[in-house]
Design a protein around this motif. Structure first.
Motif, PDB file in Angstrom:
ATOM      1  N   TYR A   1       0.845  -1.207   0.000  1.00 43.22           N
ATOM      2  CA  TYR A   1       0.000   0.000   0.000  1.00 43.22           C
ATOM      3  C   TYR A   1       0.875   1.249   0.000  1.00 43.22           C
ATOM      4  O   TYR A   1       1.846   1.309   0.755  1.00 43.22           O
ATOM      5  CB  TYR A   1      -0.914   0.033   1.234  1.00 43.22           C
ATOM      6  N   PRO A   2       0.561   2.213  -0.869  1.00 47.99           N
ATOM      7  CA  PRO A   2      -0.532   2.210  -1.842  1.00 47.99           C
ATOM      8  C   PRO A   2      -0.207   1.330  -3.045  1.00 47.99           C
ATOM      9  O   PRO A   2       0.972   1.188  -3.397  1.00 47.99           O
ATOM     10  CB  PRO A   2      -0.619   3.681  -2.248  1.00 47.99           C
ATOM     11  N   PRO A   3      -1.211   0.745  -3.663  1.00 48.53           N
ATOM     12  CA  PRO A   3      -0.944  -0.122  -4.812  1.00 48.53           C
ATOM     13  C   PRO A   3      -0.379   0.661  -5.988  1.00 48.53           C
ATOM     14  O   PRO A   3      -0.742   1.824  -6.208  1.00 48.53           O
ATOM     15  CB  PRO A   3      -2.332  -0.710  -5.136  1.00 48.53           C
ATOM     16  N   ASP A   4       0.515   0.036  -6.710  1.00 48.08           N
ATOM     17  CA  ASP A   4       1.091   0.632  -7.923  1.00 48.08           C
ATOM     18  C   ASP A   4       1.753   1.987  -7.661  1.00 48.08           C
ATOM     19  O   ASP A   4       1.597   2.949  -8.423  1.00 48.08           O
ATOM     20  CB  ASP A   4       0.014   0.792  -9.011  1.00 48.08           C
ATOM     21  N   ALA A   5       2.489   2.081  -6.563  1.00 51.59           N
ATOM     22  CA  ALA A   5       3.188   3.326  -6.237  1.00 51.59           C
ATOM     23  C   ALA A   5       4.286   3.596  -7.267  1.00 51.59           C
ATOM     24  O   ALA A   5       4.961   2.677  -7.728  1.00 51.59           O
ATOM     25  CB  ALA A   5       3.789   3.241  -4.844  1.00 51.59           C
ATOM     26  N   THR A   6       4.450   4.860  -7.608  1.00 51.93           N
ATOM     27  CA  THR A   6       5.461   5.236  -8.602  1.00 51.93           C
ATOM     28  C   THR A   6       6.246   6.443  -8.104  1.00 51.93           C
ATOM     29  O   THR A   6       5.752   7.251  -7.304  1.00 51.93           O
ATOM     30  CB  THR A   6       4.816   5.593  -9.950  1.00 51.93           C
ATOM     31  N   VAL A   7       7.457   6.578  -8.610  1.00 50.47           N
ATOM     32  CA  VAL A   7       8.282   7.737  -8.283  1.00 50.47           C
ATOM     33  C   VAL A   7       7.627   9.011  -8.818  1.00 50.47           C
ATOM     34  O   VAL A   7       7.693  10.071  -8.187  1.00 50.47           O
ATOM     35  CB  VAL A   7       9.698   7.576  -8.864  1.00 50.47           C
ATOM     36  N   GLU A   8       6.967   8.892  -9.964  1.00 47.79           N
ATOM     37  CA  GLU A   8       6.308  10.061 -10.565  1.00 47.79           C
ATOM     38  C   GLU A   8       5.211  10.603  -9.653  1.00 47.79           C
ATOM     39  O   GLU A   8       5.059  11.824  -9.499  1.00 47.79           O
ATOM     40  CB  GLU A   8       5.731   9.686 -11.931  1.00 47.79           C
ATOM     41  N   GLN A   9       4.428   9.715  -9.046  1.00 46.91           N
ATOM     42  CA  GLN A   9       3.378  10.173  -8.139  1.00 46.91           C
ATOM     43  C   GLN A   9       3.983  10.810  -6.888  1.00 46.91           C
ATOM     44  O   GLN A   9       3.480  11.813  -6.384  1.00 46.91           O
ATOM     45  CB  GLN A   9       2.481   9.000  -7.737  1.00 46.91           C
ATOM     46  N   ALA A  10       5.055  10.217  -6.394  1.00 42.53           N
ATOM     47  CA  ALA A  10       5.740  10.804  -5.248  1.00 42.53           C
ATOM     48  C   ALA A  10       6.244  12.200  -5.584  1.00 42.53           C
ATOM     49  O   ALA A  10       6.121  13.134  -4.773  1.00 42.53           O
ATOM     50  CB  ALA A  10       6.902   9.913  -4.813  1.00 42.53           C
ATOM     51  N   MET A  11       6.796  12.368  -6.763  1.00 44.06           N
ATOM     52  CA  MET A  11       7.284  13.679  -7.191  1.00 44.06           C
ATOM     53  C   MET A  11       6.144  14.681  -7.309  1.00 44.06           C
ATOM     54  O   MET A  11       6.306  15.873  -6.992  1.00 44.06           O
ATOM     55  CB  MET A  11       8.018  13.550  -8.523  1.00 44.06           C
ATOM     56  N   SER A  12       4.978  14.215  -7.718  1.00 46.59           N
ATOM     57  CA  SER A  12       3.812  15.088  -7.813  1.00 46.59           C
ATOM     58  C   SER A  12       3.417  15.617  -6.435  1.00 46.59           C
ATOM     59  O   SER A  12       3.109  16.807  -6.275  1.00 46.59           O
ATOM     60  CB  SER A  12       2.635  14.333  -8.447  1.00 46.59           C
ATOM     61  N   PHE A  13       3.429  14.740  -5.439  1.00 51.18           N
ATOM     62  CA  PHE A  13       3.143  15.171  -4.065  1.00 51.18           C
ATOM     63  C   PHE A  13       4.183  16.186  -3.588  1.00 51.18           C
ATOM     64  O   PHE A  13       3.850  17.199  -2.958  1.00 51.18           O
ATOM     65  CB  PHE A  13       3.137  13.970  -3.119  1.00 51.18           C
TER      66      PHE A  13
END
Length: 454
Positions: free
Chosen positions: A261-273
């Motif tokens: 969790y979270p499912p399908d975590a990505t570096v791109e999403q982390a960078m967005s946050f």
């Protein structure tokens, strides 16, 4: 006689009747007053009905927005942080230096709301459960300054520290205040611990406590608890950059450690946050640190150092930011610069997270300080095993000549992380370790029986 009779009769016919205009005016006045009575009666009924409706509605008990001393409405508990006040009750140059340093330090932390005015005059009593005050009072000896941290609501003393004249001297006071604030102000400090134990934490405070627990005990369970809590605040429309910056770091942790969790975590999403955190908090040390951490994961070494240095500069009194800056320098291959910074943070704050120890292990290891590297590796004990922590402990055990422990750790590493044990180089390369650090770690693990010989 007939004319006379008509003359005498005329007054009898006309005298009683008033002029037509007077009669009309009288009728209008009667209608006017009658209408006024009706209007007054209707208004009275309306007022009574509205009063009864208010008394029996939910709005009757709804809180009223009250202007505070700062000109804003009462704080929303949703994004509330601990409120910190400062009361200066000591005189002299020593007290002035301590007050100046304390004020500068408090203003740099984004885990609190610092109210830079007299505590008694400005504090919002509705927020007393999460309000605290630093009192500066005369110490026991001449030139001493006593610093006390108290809960406004209960008077409970969370900290009492006496600074001697030598400790408050120019060149020394900043370091002593930094140590004091790092032990009290961050989510790992005394204030958050007190709020947590008192069960009075607000939404954001509670999430930051869970977030800190993850870094003290890194496991999938503690990670998910912290992530879900912060995720809920984001879903409810938080305006806190702190929430987004910690979400970014936790998201990257999910990527690095392959958490479910979270499912399908990505570096791109982390960078967005992280980018959102910077937008919301351009002066937030945590937001800059998170952005630097993500850049290091992407292999953008120069950018990582730039952002982490900015985080450190935004609050030089937070040893956590100093640790992050030192850590970033170490994993950029600048061991001589980063290791002393991180070592000072580790030595000054005993309640630090384990990643500080891992960074110190790497820095000392690469500088040939085997004793310090072995000591740092001993601190990497968590309830959840991590491949690079076990690898560091294995290397530390071999350095110290503890062959039995080294054998046990090698077996544990092979059993729990077979892919790492088979090819540790691949893991270090994936995590963007400097080439010389990767070579040195692989060589040391190979001598301990981990990794293929090729």
């Amino acid at each position: 006689p007939a004319r006379a009779a008509r003359a005498d009769a005329a007054p009898l016919m006309t005298a009683p009747a008033p002029p037509a205009s007077a009669s009309s005016l009288a009728r209008q006045l009667r209608f006017f007053w009658a209408a006024m009575v009706v209007v007054i009666a209707m208004l009275s009924v309306l007022v009574i009905r509205q009063g009864n409706a208010f008394l029996h509605s939910d709005d009757a008990t709804a809180p009223v927005e009250v202007e505070t001393a700062t000109g804003s409405v009462a704080p929303d508990i949703f994004d509330t942080l601990p409120l910190i006040y400062m009361a200066i009750k000591a005189d002299g140059p020593e007290a002035a230096r301590v007050a100046t340093s304390l004020r500068a330090g408090l203003a740099g932390f984004d885990t609190i709301d610092f109210i830079g005015r007299d505590a008694d005059a400005t504090r919002d009593r509705s927020a007393d459960p999460v309000s605290f005050v630093f009192d500066l009072i005369p110490g026991p000896a001449a030139g001493d300054v006593m610093i006390e941290l108290q809960s406004v609501a209960t008077g409970r003393v969370l900290l009492s520290r006496n600074l001697t004249s030598a400790e408050s001297a120019p060149g020394a006071v900043e370091s002593n205040i930094a140590n004091l604030l790092t032990s009290t102000i961050p989510a790992s400090g005394a204030i958050y611990n007190y709020i947590d134990q008192s069960d009075i934490r607000t939404g954001q405070i509670g999430c930051l406590v869970l977030n800190d627990r993850y870094y003290l005990d890194q496991s999938a369970k503690t990670h998910e608890a912290a992530y879900r809590c912060l995720e809920k605040l984001v879903g409810e429309g938080t305006k806190s950059s702190l929430v987004y910056s910690e979400m970014a770091s936790l998201h990257l942790e999910a990527v690095n450690n392959h958490y479910a969790y979270p499912p399908d975590a990505t570096v791109e999403q982390a960078m967005s946050f992280a980018h959102r955190a910077i937008q919301m908090g351009p002066m937030s040390p945590h937001a800059h640190r998170a952005y630097g951490y993500l850049n290091s994961r992407l292999g953008n070494t120069d950018e990582a150092i730039r952002w982490m240095r900015k985080a450190y500069e935004l609050n030089t009194y937070d040893l956590g930011m100093a640790a992050a800056y030192g850590y970033g320098l170490i994993f950029a291959g600048r061991y001589q610069e980063g290791t002393p910074i991180l070592a000072h943070a580790v030595e000054a704050f005993s309640g630090h997270p384990t990643w500080w120890d891992y960074g110190l292990f790497v820095g000392a290891f690469m500088q040939g300080d085997t004793k310090k590297a072995a000591i740092a590796s001993e601190s990497l004990r968590t309830t959840a095993s991590k491949s690079h922590y076990l690898a560091a402990r294995l290397i530390g055990a071999k350095i110290s000549g503890r062959d039995k422990l080294a054998s046990e750790l090698a077996n544990e590493l092979t059993a729990e992380f077979p892919k790492f044990a088979a090819n540790p180089r691949a893991v270090f390369v994936d995590r963007k370790y400097p080439a010389d650090l990767t070579d040195r770690l692989v060589q040391s693990l190979r001598s301990a029986g981990i990794g293929n010989p090729s």
